[in-house]
Design a protein around this motif. Structure first.
Motif, short mmCIF file in Angstrom:
data_model
loop_
_atom_site.label_atom_id
_atom_site.label_comp_id
_atom_site.label_asym_id
_atom_site.label_seq_id
_atom_site.Cartn_x
_atom_site.Cartn_y
_atom_site.Cartn_z
N GLY A 161 35.39 77.12 23.36
CA GLY A 161 34.13 77.51 24.00
C GLY A 161 33.51 76.46 24.89
O GLY A 161 32.32 76.52 25.20
N ILE A 162 34.30 75.45 25.32
CA ILE A 162 33.81 74.41 26.23
C ILE A 162 34.08 74.85 27.67
O ILE A 162 35.23 75.12 28.03
CB ILE A 162 34.51 73.05 25.96
CG1 ILE A 162 34.27 72.60 24.51
CG2 ILE A 162 34.05 72.00 26.96
CD1 ILE A 162 32.86 72.23 24.18
N SER A 163 33.05 74.92 28.52
CA SER A 163 33.25 75.40 29.89
C SER A 163 34.15 74.45 30.69
O SER A 163 33.99 73.23 30.64
CB SER A 163 31.90 75.56 30.60
OG SER A 163 31.23 74.32 30.69
N THR A 164 35.12 75.03 31.40
CA THR A 164 36.08 74.23 32.15
C THR A 164 36.32 74.80 33.54
O THR A 164 36.10 75.99 33.79
CB THR A 164 37.45 74.16 31.43
OG1 THR A 164 37.97 75.49 31.28
CG2 THR A 164 37.34 73.50 30.07
N GLY A 165 36.79 73.95 34.43
CA GLY A 165 37.17 74.36 35.78
C GLY A 165 38.39 73.57 36.21
O GLY A 165 38.69 72.52 35.64
N ILE A 166 39.10 74.07 37.21
CA ILE A 166 40.29 73.38 37.68
C ILE A 166 40.16 73.04 39.16
O ILE A 166 39.62 73.83 39.94
CB ILE A 166 41.57 74.21 37.41
CG1 ILE A 166 42.83 73.36 37.59
CG2 ILE A 166 41.63 75.47 38.28
CD1 ILE A 166 44.07 73.96 36.96
N ILE A 167 40.64 71.86 39.52
CA ILE A 167 40.70 71.42 40.91
C ILE A 167 42.18 71.41 41.30
O ILE A 167 42.99 70.78 40.62
CB ILE A 167 40.12 70.01 41.09
CG1 ILE A 167 38.65 69.96 40.65
CG2 ILE A 167 40.24 69.56 42.54
CD1 ILE A 167 38.09 68.54 40.57
N GLY A 168 42.52 72.13 42.37
CA GLY A 168 43.92 72.18 42.78
C GLY A 168 44.10 73.15 43.92
O GLY A 168 43.15 73.49 44.62
#
Length: 364
Positions: free
Chosen positions: A98-105
């Motif tokens: 439940g930890i908010s995450t995002g990806i750079i790519g």
């Protein structure tokens, strides 16, 4: 040319992962004999061209159909999902913890890009920092035998990737952690990302990737560590040994002490023997959790990192961080691919409850 990136309107993700090239994994169980027909030695990871990868996928489908009713291989289809170490970690952080995450790519304009986007979006990962480009999305075939051993054939050549000069402060603003994997061919992007992340006050987690990467490119790695910008470092036993090659004592305990000179948190995972970690003057040794026989070891270290990071973010003790990591890593090896299934997630929560660890609220 890359498309314009729409920056998120909502709260920035707590944890960002940098994976310059989006990657799709094609994971399948195969009989050991099938591996004799795959170019290159069994085990390990050997790059292939796109035509060879397509050929292997076709052969796997034919092979899988031939033992559909084999009781040893109840799930004989190819499982296709977003892959890559960083993608596995951040997907695990949001879906299991439940930890908010995002990806750079960056991803291409092909079918594989659609698969990557669908898989990550359905798990709740923020893709607003993922650049869309014209070209191929990276792929990898991962063949798993009855013992859980993996033979990987990645196709990364000509795959689109995000470039160092395309990164901006806006990519990192408001987030708390940046998750990285060491790779010499991405070193310029990694260095640029660390610089921007530090300007925005982020903590940086680095995975050492593979013993070959450590062996062949140790000096740039030592320079990264020596910069003081790496706050948390993950190494497996082989990578740790390689890091200390030539030293009198190259055991995991010595490796943790070595890494702890550079990082706030140093972790060496030991496969079925658990892990050892150091934070400040505190040292923790924790055994592995789960079945001795793994169905597929894909993602075990990546999901260990998910659990450990969850513990750090929640302010748990070092030993508790290691235990959550062990529960998380132990859950993903129970099925194919580097993704925690719903069934295995429930198993993980049960293990956490048994050990009096706080289970996450993933209802949001």
């Amino acid at each position: 040319m890359g498309a314009e990136v729409a920056l998120p309107q909502s709260q920035p993700p707590l944890v960002l992962g940098l994976q310059p090239s989006a990657l799709v994994d094609h994971v399948a169980r195969v009989h050991s004999s099938f591996l004799d027909h795959i170019p290159g030695e069994r085990g390990g990871s050997i790059p292939v061209e796109l035509g060879d990868l397509d050929s292997i996928v076709r052969e796997v489908k034919i092979h899988a159909a031939s033992f559909r009713h084999d009781h040893e291989y109840p799930s004989s289809h190819i499982k296709t999902l977003a892959g890559g170490s960083v993608a596995n970690t951040i997907r695990g952080l949001i879906s299991a913890f439940g930890i908010s995450t995002g990806i750079i790519g960056a991803c291409g304009d092909d079918q594989q890009a659609k698969l990557f986007v669908h898989n990550m979006t359905s798990n709740g990962v923020d893709l607003s920092r993922l650049r869309n480009k014209i070209g191929h999305t990276a792929q990898c075939v991962c063949l798993v035998d009855a013992l859980g051993n993996r033979t990987m054939r990645p196709c990364l050549s000509n795959a689109v990737k995000v470039k160092a000069e395309e990164l901006t402060k806006e990519d990192f603003k408001g987030s708390k952690w940046l998750v990285l994997r060491y790779a010499i061919f991405n070193l310029d992007v990694i260095q640029a990302a660390i610089l921007l992340a530090k300007q925005e006050g982020l903590l940086v987690s680095l995975d050492l990737a593979s013993f070959e990467m450590v062996r062949n490119f140790k000096q740039p790695l030592l320079e990264l560590l020596d910069s003081g910008n790496i706050d948390l470092c993950f190494a497996n036993e082989d990578e740790a040994t390689e890091l200390l090659r030539g030293e009198q004592n190259a055991d995991p305990g010595t490796a943790v002490e070595f890494l702890a000179k550079y990082c706030q948190w140093a972790v060496v995972t030991l496969g079925p023997n658990g892990c050892i970690a150091k934070h400040g003057s505190e040292i923790a040794r924790v055994p592995a959790i789960g079945e001795a026989k793994a169905t597929d070891a894909t993602g075990a270290g990546d999901l260990f990192a998910s659990g450990f990071l969850y513990g750090v973010i929640k302010g748990l003790s070092l030993e508790e961080c290691c235990k959550v990591g062990a529960c998380s890593g132990g859950s993903v090896v129970r099925s194919l691919g580097g993704e925690v299934t719903l069934e295995n997630r429930q198993w993980m929560y049960k293990q956490m409850q048994i050990k009096d660890l706080p289970t996450p609220d993933t209802s949001k």
